[in-house]
Design a protein around this motif. Sequence first.
Motif, PDB file in Angstrom:
ATOM      1  N   GLU A   1      -5.400   5.196  -6.010  1.00  0.00           N
ATOM      2  CA  GLU A   1      -4.947   5.397  -4.854  1.00  0.00           C
ATOM      3  C   GLU A   1      -4.249   4.613  -4.070  1.00  0.00           C
ATOM      4  O   GLU A   1      -3.455   4.818  -3.243  1.00  0.00           O
ATOM      5  CB  GLU A   1      -6.053   6.126  -3.981  1.00  0.00           C
ATOM      6  CG  GLU A   1      -6.644   7.334  -4.513  1.00  0.00           C
ATOM      7  CD  GLU A   1      -7.720   8.010  -3.505  1.00  0.00           C
ATOM      8  OE1 GLU A   1      -8.309   7.321  -2.788  1.00  0.00           O
ATOM      9  OE2 GLU A   1      -7.899   9.144  -3.665  1.00  0.00           O
ATOM     10  N   GLY A   2      -4.516   3.164  -4.188  1.00  0.00           N
ATOM     11  CA  GLY A   2      -3.978   2.316  -3.698  1.00  0.00           C
ATOM     12  C   GLY A   2      -4.907   2.108  -2.250  1.00  0.00           C
ATOM     13  O   GLY A   2      -5.687   2.327  -2.348  1.00  0.00           O
ATOM     14  N   HIS A   3      -4.321   0.938  -1.593  1.00  0.00           N
ATOM     15  CA  HIS A   3      -5.318   0.776  -0.470  1.00  0.00           C
ATOM     16  C   HIS A   3      -5.097   1.896   0.696  1.00  0.00           C
ATOM     17  O   HIS A   3      -4.006   2.367   0.800  1.00  0.00           O
ATOM     18  CB  HIS A   3      -4.988  -0.664   0.228  1.00  0.00           C
ATOM     19  CG  HIS A   3      -4.824  -1.708  -0.816  1.00  0.00           C
ATOM     20  ND1 HIS A   3      -6.085  -1.881  -1.599  1.00  0.00           N
ATOM     21  CD2 HIS A   3      -4.130  -2.587  -1.107  1.00  0.00           C
ATOM     22  CE1 HIS A   3      -5.829  -3.061  -2.259  1.00  0.00           C
ATOM     23  NE2 HIS A   3      -4.550  -3.453  -2.007  1.00  0.00           N
ATOM     24  N   SER A   4      -6.062   1.994   1.592  1.00  0.00           N
ATOM     25  CA  SER A   4      -5.959   2.790   2.768  1.00  0.00           C
ATOM     26  C   SER A   4      -4.800   2.158   3.616  1.00  0.00           C
ATOM     27  O   SER A   4      -4.436   0.913   3.657  1.00  0.00           O
ATOM     28  CB  SER A   4      -7.235   2.971   3.656  1.00  0.00           C
ATOM     29  OG  SER A   4      -7.953   3.510   2.774  1.00  0.00           O
ATOM     30  N   ASN A   5      -4.343   3.063   4.808  1.00  0.00           N
ATOM     31  CA  ASN A   5      -3.437   2.489   5.660  1.00  0.00           C
ATOM     32  C   ASN A   5      -4.213   1.632   6.790  1.00  0.00           C
ATOM     33  O   ASN A   5      -5.340   1.731   6.723  1.00  0.00           O
ATOM     34  CB  ASN A   5      -2.767   3.614   6.392  1.00  0.00           C
ATOM     35  CG  ASN A   5      -1.550   4.354   5.403  1.00  0.00           C
ATOM     36  OD1 ASN A   5      -1.076   3.533   4.532  1.00  0.00           O
ATOM     37  ND2 ASN A   5      -1.184   5.363   5.992  1.00  0.00           N
ATOM     38  N   PRO A   6      -3.452   0.803   7.416  1.00  0.00           N
ATOM     39  CA  PRO A   6      -2.016   0.473   7.200  1.00  0.00           C
ATOM     40  C   PRO A   6      -1.541  -0.317   6.213  1.00  0.00           C
ATOM     41  O   PRO A   6      -2.258  -1.519   5.689  1.00  0.00           O
ATOM     42  CB  PRO A   6      -1.879  -0.395   8.563  1.00  0.00           C
ATOM     43  CG  PRO A   6      -2.879  -0.271   9.501  1.00  0.00           C
ATOM     44  CD  PRO A   6      -4.073   0.274   8.626  1.00  0.00           C
ATOM     45  N   THR A   7      -0.681   0.236   5.521  1.00  0.00           N
ATOM     46  CA  THR A   7      -0.267  -0.550   4.313  1.00  0.00           C
ATOM     47  C   THR A   7       1.165  -1.308   4.414  1.00  0.00           C
ATOM     48  O   THR A   7       1.497  -2.329   3.659  1.00  0.00           O
ATOM     49  CB  THR A   7      -0.093   0.559   3.111  1.00  0.00           C
ATOM     50  OG1 THR A   7       0.662   1.567   3.617  1.00  0.00           O
ATOM     51  CG2 THR A   7      -1.394   0.869   2.479  1.00  0.00           C
ATOM     52  N   VAL A   8       1.855  -1.111   5.272  1.00  0.00           N
ATOM     53  CA  VAL A   8       2.970  -1.654   5.728  1.00  0.00           C
ATOM     54  C   VAL A   8       3.378  -2.162   7.222  1.00  0.00           C
ATOM     55  O   VAL A   8       2.706  -1.284   7.937  1.00  0.00           O
ATOM     56  CB  VAL A   8       4.341  -0.929   5.283  1.00  0.00           C
ATOM     57  CG1 VAL A   8       5.567  -1.949   5.191  1.00  0.00           C
ATOM     58  CG2 VAL A   8       4.095  -0.254   3.984  1.00  0.00           C
TER      59      VAL A   8
END
Lengths: 257, 302
Positions: B51-58
């Motif tokens: 899934e990748g990281h939770s937001n905030p991602t950018v």
Amino acid sequence: MNDVTKTYKILEIKQETPTIKTFTLDTALEGTPGQFVMVWVPGVDEIPISISNFDPLQITVKEVGEATKALHKKRIGDYIGIRGPYGNGFGLVGERVLVVGGGVGIAPLRTLMKNKNKQFTVVLGAQTKSEIFFEEDFKRNADVFVCTDDGSYGKKAFATQLAEELIQNNRYDMVVACGPEIMLKYLFGITEKHKINAQFSMERWMKCGVGLCGHCSLDPTGWRVCKEGPVFSSEQLRKVTEFFRYKRDQSGTEVEL
Amino acid sequence: MLSTSFAGIELENPTVLAAGILGTSAAILKRVADSGAGAVTIKSIGPKKREGHSNPTVLFFDSYLMNAVGLPTPGYRNMEREWEELKEINVPVIASIYASSIEEFVEVAQYVASRKPDAIELNISCPNTKAHGMLFGKDPSIAHDVVSQVKEVTNNIPIFAKLTPNTDRVIEVARACEEAGADAIVAFNTWGPGMYIDINTRRPVLHYRTGGVSGPAVKPLVVKGIYELYEHVSLPILGVGGITNGNDAIEMIMAGASAIGIGSAVYYRGIDVFKRICDEMQGWMLTHDYKSIKELVGVAHE
């Protein structure tokens, strides 16, 4: 640039329904009805939420997942992060506009009512009486029809059924809507059948919110919900084959709706 | 005028969509190709669904971005529709891949090679997860082994090694990749990582707390990095980092890049940035009487 995440104090919290709260923030935005902000709940998540009032900024949020649950626990004086407004909002054409809101999807539609040059008819749909909100706000500038799935308030019907009755008996220049995708699916069938232009606010998993990461892009057009959407016209809805069928989750994997 | 070749791949122009930007589906990659990119890179594909990281991602700032998206992927086995639709893209497609061990790199690369992308980019440089990425790209002998073992299972598909700038062994790592048989160097992945703290809530804003820095602010660092790489390796270099306009692109090419990656500039200038950068490069070349972009590669060294 409004893209740097900045935090603002919560000035007021209103419990609209047992599951929905409106948060008033210590800031104001300029924008178009239907646009959204990225809301950072510190330490938890950042999620897209539609704007229910621009000045002061208000967001109206249903408790559905981890981030919204954490948001519902916030108190007056707490800070949350905001960036935006983002995306393309509604562009009203003609005079007579039928507005259809389902569940918490009612929230962004209220900002349309500031437009005094249109003749609005509004359908508000929810599962039950206690989940209807903003009714009085809409009544100030529109004919309002309410329906509930269980018949506890207004007509016992789905919003789509009530909308079709209204369309059959009246002339509207366009239909705008926000609500669960299943409601929009049936409503799109109805607006296509009756050849009325529609604009719907759509939802997909978002990460960056500004059209950079591509996570919310649509098949087969590659339109990004955060940038070319979240509001799409009938003409666009016809071209996006994934609407009403599937979406992508946080990992990017396709999941059936 | 702008057409060139990079590691044996013919490009209509030297702009390449960098990995991790807009590359999540075949549909959006096709749109980027139609917007004028010379080649496009698929967002890094991993061994299994993540899934990748939770937001905030950018996070977005006037002169730089910071991201920790955390390598979300459906996993290489779970992308059948994308693989099929990628065939419709009419510019070269580069498949970026990542893994958490050399064996996994080989596994992912072998499958990805069977889908015949125009090149495979090895992401041995992501700063935003513990088990993947940068760890492989900071050690010359590990980088060597990843490249050489991947080369064995990928037939003749060109292999690009994407380097991290966050080590004082950049040249050694690049040389190790060259010796291992890499076909090109991609320089660089994001910088740092850095951190942004919100002072009202007294918390790092990125969910992962730290994130790689990209965008205009890192451009001088990238130009200098590529200038040095050009003197020490003979592989073609794809220059990535902070290019937002035609002048930046020309500068990067003069430092030694044969092609240039475009990432953060999609944020600063929109999805049609590829065509705009190409027009600007062409304008500069006309004014200064250059007929081919190839004439400009490395001229800052003369």
